[in-house]
Enzyme design. Sequence first.
Site, mmCIF file in Angstrom:
data_model
loop_
_atom_site.group_PDB
_atom_site.id
_atom_site.type_symbol
_atom_site.label_atom_id
_atom_site.label_comp_id
_atom_site.label_asym_id
_atom_site.label_seq_id
_atom_site.Cartn_x
_atom_site.Cartn_y
_atom_site.Cartn_z
ATOM 1 N N LYS A 29 0.780 -1.132 0.199
ATOM 2 C CA LYS A 29 0.095 -0.043 -0.126
ATOM 3 C C LYS A 29 0.926 1.311 0.055
ATOM 4 C CE LYS A 29 -0.914 0.641 4.847
ATOM 5 N NZ LYS A 29 -0.207 1.854 4.941
ATOM 6 N N THR A 30 1.964 1.229 0.873
ATOM 7 C CA THR A 30 2.933 2.294 0.726
ATOM 8 C C THR A 30 3.271 2.766 -0.812
ATOM 9 O OG1 THR A 30 3.251 2.039 3.296
ATOM 10 C CG2 THR A 30 4.758 3.468 1.964
ATOM 11 N N ASP A 212 -4.100 7.673 4.822
ATOM 12 C CA ASP A 212 -3.652 6.088 4.916
ATOM 13 C C ASP A 212 -4.175 5.441 6.225
ATOM 14 O OD1 ASP A 212 -2.146 4.074 4.783
ATOM 15 O OD2 ASP A 212 -0.174 4.967 5.687
ATOM 16 N N GLU A 213 -4.147 4.402 6.377
ATOM 17 C CA GLU A 213 -4.552 3.609 7.597
ATOM 18 C C GLU A 213 -6.168 4.202 8.062
ATOM 19 O OE1 GLU A 213 -3.268 0.962 8.771
ATOM 20 O OE2 GLU A 213 -1.156 1.218 8.470
ATOM 21 N N GLN A 243 -7.871 -5.281 9.577
ATOM 22 C CA GLN A 243 -6.555 -4.965 10.414
ATOM 23 C C GLN A 243 -7.032 -3.576 11.524
ATOM 24 O OE1 GLN A 243 -2.510 -5.306 8.559
ATOM 25 N NE2 GLN A 243 -3.633 -5.134 6.795
ATOM 26 N N ARG A 605 1.799 -11.434 10.345
ATOM 27 C CA ARG A 605 3.230 -10.841 10.694
ATOM 28 C C ARG A 605 4.326 -11.981 10.089
ATOM 29 N NH1 ARG A 605 2.234 -6.642 9.891
ATOM 30 N NH2 ARG A 605 0.063 -7.519 9.476
#
Length: 669
Positions: A29-30, A212-213, A243, A605
Amino acid sequence: MTKLNDEQYEAVNHKDGPLLILAGAGSGKTKVITERIAKLIRLGIEPYNILAVTFTNKAAAEMRSRTIEAIGKRPRNLTVSTFHSFCMRVLKTDIEKLGYKKNFTLYTTNDVHVLLRNILRELRVKSLNYDEKLFAWYIDRWKNKFIEPNEIIPTDDTMAIAQKVYSSYQEYLKSYNSVDFNDLINLTVKIYIEHPDVLERYQNRFKYIMIDEYQDTNHAQYKLTSLLASKYKNIVVVGDDDQSIYAFRGADVSNILSFESDYHDAKIITLNKNYRSTKYILDTANAVIKNNTGRRDKTLTSVIGEGTPPIIVPNESDTEEATFVTEDIMQKSIMKNIEYGEFAILFRTNAQSRIFEQTLRRNNIPYAVVDVFQFYERKEIKDILAYLNLFINSEDEVSILRVLNVPRRGVGASSINKINEYSRENGLSLYETLYNTNTIGNIPELAKKGISEFVEIIEKYKFIFQSDKDDIILPKIYENINNFIDEIMYLNEIMNTSDSKEKYSFKIDNVNSLLDDIASYEKSTKRATLKGYLDKIMLMSIQEQKEEKDNKNKVTLLSVHSSKGLEFSYVYLVGMDDDTFPHYRSREDSEIEEERRLCYVAITRAKREITITYPLKKMRLGKIIECTPSRFLEEMSDVLPEIAKEVDEEAGLDYYKMIKSKIQEDDSL
């Protein structure tokens, strides 16, 4: 641009109109955000007209640097910022419209608590159950939801008092020309609502907005972004409802779930190609999260191959669980030449770290605890250990000064200074001086009473533990220390000094974990004494101090909440019983869904392997209790290796024990 997959390419090339990018874990995504900013600039959009907002300074800095890397130069007047930094800039220009002066002060947490203490005195709110941190928690929750004092409908007496405190608090802040952290956003929203000309000025500047987020936004942040985007509607939000794990901080997952309701012509692009984890790991995560009803339907797929099946390992006890994890790390490190820095142990609550810290330390495996103090360095643990030291050695002045006014007994700094001065002048130890405080003048009666209570409690438990030195019947360590904690009402002290109910719960869990550690020591040691237990703790601390502080090659211990945004080659998700994960305090359906999202975050993770463990029995409040496997394990069962499904029903073997026995039979698994 040639390195983007089809979905990423489509997202980067979206120019006008609302867009929701559902970016699964490890889906890049970044890269998409920074490439899209670069693309807009290449298309002739002035950087001055672009706003990108994220949650941390670290994330904002990374976004800036990667944008510079993408376009080959630093774009002038591009705004990449956190929510709070952006709003600070707005208020410095326009806060006068709300009756404040431009030279306003931003209150720290400590400033807020001091002001609230003064308000409580003014309102004559006196109770062991009420203190400034409780009301700070209420105010924080209300401000996250953009709720004014006059909009609150109290449902109980505490909330009614909190409403009055909140109202006075806001009045004082304004009279002091000050704002708190939440006000940065709320006052900006208020300016936009009450002064449309100001809102239009910012709308005309920031015609292209990226958030973002987005799953972590609260209601106040949602209102802010909605107002800014309402004119041109060129808003792109990036996030993953699966998330969303920060409801306790005010995050509202409905913001991302209802995006199309806010923008009827919104386009939705799902990034579901994962570049971090193997297929087996993602299948496990997908199997769990699909059981949530309040989510968007999506499935992560791996780009890097099938990998190793997940392993679920039951253990006879929580002690054996820590031993298994430690030995497995040692074996992989030696046999496969894997550095310790590749391993992570994830737990649901911070209190769980204690037994893993002990076992790793015992086996000389270096480790680092992320975002939390190592267990024996936590305040509540150090407080109780200070008391226990005094039961053995009442001359320990460091311990005396630590807990003389813990819990609060009215013994302030001024009284302590006078006592210290008297003890030096008369050649007495600090404890001797406390024992005879009545001989010292100029000490308030309240302080004398508190000191008397302190000495009385020390003398009582000194007497109880004197038999440590004899060959008579030894005192029951766990039982007496548990009684002591109740007697000084230490758990009330934790409640009164915790910023939030969540921190209160974590600290209570830590105290209970210490008690369980004491009970385990007492049960496993033939001649268990309080001094023996304290010596064991001291030896651990000395060994810890000898560790290389600059050695980065350490096993990482961290909570699942702290793990978001991180990745590790080998992950151990521990304590997967139905009392711990999901947490026993999560009973409502919405709380279980958040716990499931936490589990999803934990699994994703892992890059190469994930091992999931749980105890069949564990120590809880000094007693050994039976554990039920987490309901999330059953949800994972569809993706376990075929060999694990061959359960002999006639033999009545436990499903998870069968998995363990099959693994032991075949090392290749």
